[in-house]
Every structure is written in structure tokens, then in C-alpha cells.
Design an enzyme around this catalytic site. Structure first.
Site, PDB file in Angstrom:
ATOM      1  N   ALA A  70       9.245  11.848  -5.180  1.00  0.00           N
ATOM      2  CA  ALA A  70      10.194  10.735  -5.211  1.00  0.00           C
ATOM      3  C   ALA A  70      11.074  10.838  -3.970  1.00  0.00           C
ATOM      4  O   ALA A  70      12.302  10.827  -4.055  1.00  0.00           O
ATOM      5  CB  ALA A  70      11.028  10.767  -6.482  1.00  0.00           C
ATOM      6  N   CYS A 131       5.544   1.206  -3.015  1.00  0.00           N
ATOM      7  CA  CYS A 131       6.228   2.485  -3.193  1.00  0.00           C
ATOM      8  C   CYS A 131       6.949   2.512  -4.541  1.00  0.00           C
ATOM      9  O   CYS A 131       7.849   1.693  -4.782  1.00  0.00           O
ATOM     10  CB  CYS A 131       7.227   2.730  -2.069  1.00  0.00           C
ATOM     11  SG  CYS A 131       8.053   4.323  -2.220  1.00  0.00           S
ATOM     12  N   ILE A 192      -5.479   3.507  -3.119  1.00  0.00           N
ATOM     13  CA  ILE A 192      -4.326   3.172  -3.938  1.00  0.00           C
ATOM     14  C   ILE A 192      -3.125   4.010  -3.510  1.00  0.00           C
ATOM     15  O   ILE A 192      -3.301   5.122  -3.004  1.00  0.00           O
ATOM     16  CB  ILE A 192      -4.599   3.399  -5.436  1.00  0.00           C
ATOM     17  CG1 ILE A 192      -4.953   4.856  -5.690  1.00  0.00           C
ATOM     18  CG2 ILE A 192      -5.673   2.449  -5.941  1.00  0.00           C
ATOM     19  CD1 ILE A 192      -5.115   5.244  -7.149  1.00  0.00           C
TER      20      ILE A 192
END
Length: 303
Positions: A70, A131, A192
Site C-alpha cells: 500500500a 491503483c 492485471i
């Protein structure tokens, strides 16, 4: 002798191996380890209009079969990329490079692309509308065909260079979004991106990541990537850059058979900084093993 060359949107690559954005910096970091000109190309770190520190820490967590991240698009902003990062990149990489761009509005995507458009050495724009780790941007544009088409059209208006729309797997129908991007002017697609995931610390009884959720990458996502690339290949006529859990020459070939023209390597670069070099060096024996003389002939071969 085997032929590893492929053609991506009219640009010839020596091989289909492309380190993925966010896992290869701006290239010069890895150039200290080996000659990165052996790569087909690479996608540099995702760039926004303004500098971003990214998400609070902790923002990386290991998982069985992969990792969660993250990071949140940490980057120095487009102006510093132009004045500082690209000159250093050009000193060590002498092939067309892929510029990964992101934004929090349609206008920001177009602005970043327009600022980078004249920069020497940029061959393609990889437009990240997928994102999952930033709030109010990124994936919000990649979860509906209409929003994806708006970003595609806006970027298309400011550059004549090939644009590749980077798609999210966190959607109901990735094929519908792919078709919307194609209709709006995309020259190709990248897929992906990471799958949204989460881990919980048993001692603290709280999420491991400060952002709570993160993007799952690594070997665990390879079968998902194969399936989605296979589906999108049948839905569109533009080339696909495949990615998701790639660690070997065999994985590259599998994604190409599913429909990819070129293949990005992501999380494995963080585990093994020589991963892309080793994949390229293993092409010849692996191709001979499977009776393959030319990699470019593999694309869509499983259909």
C-alpha cells in the site's frame, strides 16, 4: 538460434520482458547490478503531477505466495522526474522506456502525459487507472467503462505516442472496461494490476497495513492474470502487456499464449533483483525445450 523479439505498438523490443512500474524505480538503481539494456523495456515509477510521500507505514506485508503493498504512489512529481530522474535514466538506458502515469482527476492524467510527451526516450505511456492503494484516485477511474474511457480520451488528445491503459482486476467485467478503452483510443492494455487484499495482526487484532488494505501481487495471482488476459484477448484487437505473478520464462510464455504481446515482471524484482536478467537468459533453453523458435508467434496461441 531462437528469436525473442516482439513488436509492441509499432516499437520493436529485443525480448518481451519489462520490469513493472513501482518495482524498478527509474532504472539507474538496477543499472548498478547489471546492464539493464538487455531488457525489452521497463516501466518507470508511477508519476503524478505533484510530489507524493505515499501512504503511512507499515505499507508492505508478506503473505503466503506473495505480498501486499500500500505504498500509495510515492513519487517526486512530474517536474522533478523531468529535471532529475529522466537525465539519470538516459545515462544508463538507451532504449524506449515506458512512462507510467497516474492522477486524481482526468485533467491530472492529461497534464502529466502532456508534460512528459516531449521527453526523449519515452516510447509508450502506461496509464494507471487501477491503483487500489490511493483514496479518491487511481482505481476509481478503472472500475467503470465510462470513467476509463474518459481518461483514455483525455490522454489520447495530448499525445501521439502509444498509450497503454493499465486495468484493475477488482471489477465485475474487465473485458467491458478493456473494450471501452479501445473505443476511446487506447493503443494497448496492461493487465492485471494487484488484487485488493488484507491481513490482520493476531497480537494487535488490527490490520497489518496502516492503509488497512493493500494490493496483492506475487505468484498467487498468476492464475488470475492468465484468465483475465485470456478473456480480454478475445474481447479486443489491441495488444496486451500481461503481468501478475511472473517469476520465470515459463510464466512469460504462459501469459503470451493467453494473449500477451509483452510481459511485465513485478513483485519478483523485490525478491530477486536479478529476476528479469535471469528470465531473459533462460529463454533459449526453455524455448528449445518446448519447440519454440520465435516468441512473437506465441501471442494468443492457446485460443
Amino acid at each position: 538460434m531462437v528469436n525473442t523479439q516482439v513488436d509492441l505498438c509499432g516499437i520493436r523490443l529485443d525480448n518481451p520482458v519489462i520490469p513493472a512500474s513501482g518495482t524498478f524505480g527509474y532504472g539507474y538503481e538496477f543499472a548498478q547490478l547489471y546492464d539493464i539494456n538487455i531488457l525489452g523495456s521497463f516501466s518507470f515509477k508511477g508519476t503524478t503531477a505533484e510530489p507524493r510521500f505515499g501512504n503511512p507505514t507499515p505499507r508492505i506485508a508478506e503473505t503466503p505466495g506473495g505480498m501486499l503493498n500500500a505504498v500509495g504512489l510515492q513519487n517526486p512529481g512530474v517536474e522533478r522526474v523531468i529535471t532529475e530522474e529522466l537525465p539519470r535514466l538516459r545515462a544508463c538506458f538507451h532504449k524506449p522506456v515506458m512512462a507510467n502515469i497516474s492522477g486524481f482527476s482526468v485533467e491530472e492524467y492529461a497534464h502529466v502525459c502532456e508534460r512528459l510527451d516531449a521527453e526523449e526516450g519515452i516510447g509508450w505511456f502506461e496509464v494507471n487507472i487501477s491503483c487500489p492503494n490511493v483514496h479518491g484516485g487511481g482505481m476509481s477511474f478503472g472500475t467503470s467503462p465510462e470513467a476509463a474511457a474518459r481518461v483514455t480520451a483525455a490522454v489520447r488528445r495530448v499525445t501521439k505516442k502509444p498509450i497503454l491503459m493499465k486495468l484493475s482486476p477488482n471489477v465485475t467485467s474487465i473485458s467491458e472496461i478493456a473494450k471501452a478503452c479501445e473505443a476511446a483510443g487506447a493503443d494497448g492494455l496492461s493487465l492485471i494490476n494487484t488484487l485488493t487484499g488484507m491481513r490482520i495482526d493476531l497480537c494487535r487484532r488490527r490490520p497489518v497495513l496502516a492503509n488497512r488494505t493493500g494490493g496483492l501481487s506475487g505468484p498467487a495471482v498468476l492464475p488470475v492474470a492468465v484468465r483475465m488476459i485470456y478473456e480480454v484477448y478475445e474481447a479486443v484487437k489491441i495488444p496486451i502487456v500481461g503481468m501478475g505473478g511472473v517469476r520465470s520464462a515459463e510464466d512469460v510464455i504462459e501469459l503470451m499464449l493467453a494473449g500477451a504481446t509483452a510481459v511485465e515482471v513485478g513483485a519478483e524484482n523485490l525478491v530477486n533483483p536479478y529476476a528479469c536478467k535471469q528470465i531473459i537468459e533462460s529463454f533459449e533453453p526453455v524455448m528449445q525445450q518446448y519447440g519454440i523458435t520465435s516468441l512473437s508467434e506465441l501471442t494468443g496461441g492457446a485460443h
